[in-house]
Design an enzyme around this catalytic site. Structure first.
Site, short mmCIF file in Angstrom:
data_model
loop_
_atom_site.label_atom_id
_atom_site.label_comp_id
_atom_site.label_asym_id
_atom_site.label_seq_id
_atom_site.Cartn_x
_atom_site.Cartn_y
_atom_site.Cartn_z
N GLY A 50 0.80 -1.22 0.00
CA GLY A 50 0.00 0.00 0.00
C GLY A 50 0.83 1.27 0.00
O GLY A 50 0.29 2.36 0.06
N CYS A 51 2.15 1.13 -0.04
CA CYS A 51 3.02 2.30 -0.10
C CYS A 51 3.44 2.55 -1.54
O CYS A 51 3.72 1.61 -2.28
CB CYS A 51 4.28 2.09 0.74
SG CYS A 51 4.06 2.48 2.46
N GLN A 52 3.49 3.82 -1.89
CA GLN A 52 3.94 4.22 -3.22
C GLN A 52 5.43 3.90 -3.38
O GLN A 52 5.87 3.44 -4.41
CB GLN A 52 3.68 5.71 -3.35
CG GLN A 52 4.21 6.37 -4.57
CD GLN A 52 3.89 7.87 -4.55
OE1 GLN A 52 2.99 8.32 -3.86
NE2 GLN A 52 4.64 8.62 -5.30
N SER A 53 6.21 4.14 -2.32
CA SER A 53 7.64 3.83 -2.34
C SER A 53 7.83 2.46 -1.71
O SER A 53 6.91 1.91 -1.12
CB SER A 53 8.43 4.83 -1.51
OG SER A 53 7.74 6.00 -1.29
#
Length: 140
Positions: A50-53
């Site tokens: 769920g993290c972009q990075s």
């Protein structure tokens, strides 16, 4: 120190800054002091979904307390996880599970992040709580 005490300390630190550019710079500085995850733990199992990075979080239990290490490929995200690790690392699993995360709202972090970063923040908190839940279950 309790989780609440650490969270209050973080809120006090953020209140010293007049604007969000200064706060972003401070978050980036905090990321530089992050207890880094060992390379062997930079696995898909430790990636926060769920993290972009890319953000990796690893937890170990030592003498009844959970210690977290982490890393990210983005400097701002590294600072965000550093704040969470500072609040929760070295605490008992029960305390982590019972702790609230209102301090995030008090410093205004969520509202000053992009929607994808805000989702990532929520995912980081969930993962820290999941580790605590797993260690708590082992103790039963």
């Amino acid at each position: 120190m309790t989780i609440h005490d650490i969270q209050e300390e973080i809120v006090d630190e953020f209140s010293m800054f007049d604007d969000w550019m200064q706060r972003y710079e401070y978050i980036i500085e905090l990321g530089k002091s992050l207890p880094l995850i060992e390379e062997q733990f930079k696995t898909d199992d430790n990636i926060i979904k769920g993290c972009q990075s890319k953000v990796w979080v690893h937890a170990e239990e030592k003498q009844g307390k959970i210690w977290f290490t982490a890393d990210s490929d983005a400097i701002l995200t590294k600072g965000i996880i550093a704040i969470l690790i500072r609040a929760f690392s070295g605490q008992e699993s029960k305390a982590i599970l019972e702790a609230n995360t209102d301090f995030i709202d008090e410093i205004g972090l969520k509202e000053h992040l992009s929607p994808t970063r805000a989702n990532g923040l929520v995912s980081m908190i969930k993962q820290i709580k999941m580790y605590a839940l797993a260690f708590e279950a082992k103790q039963q």
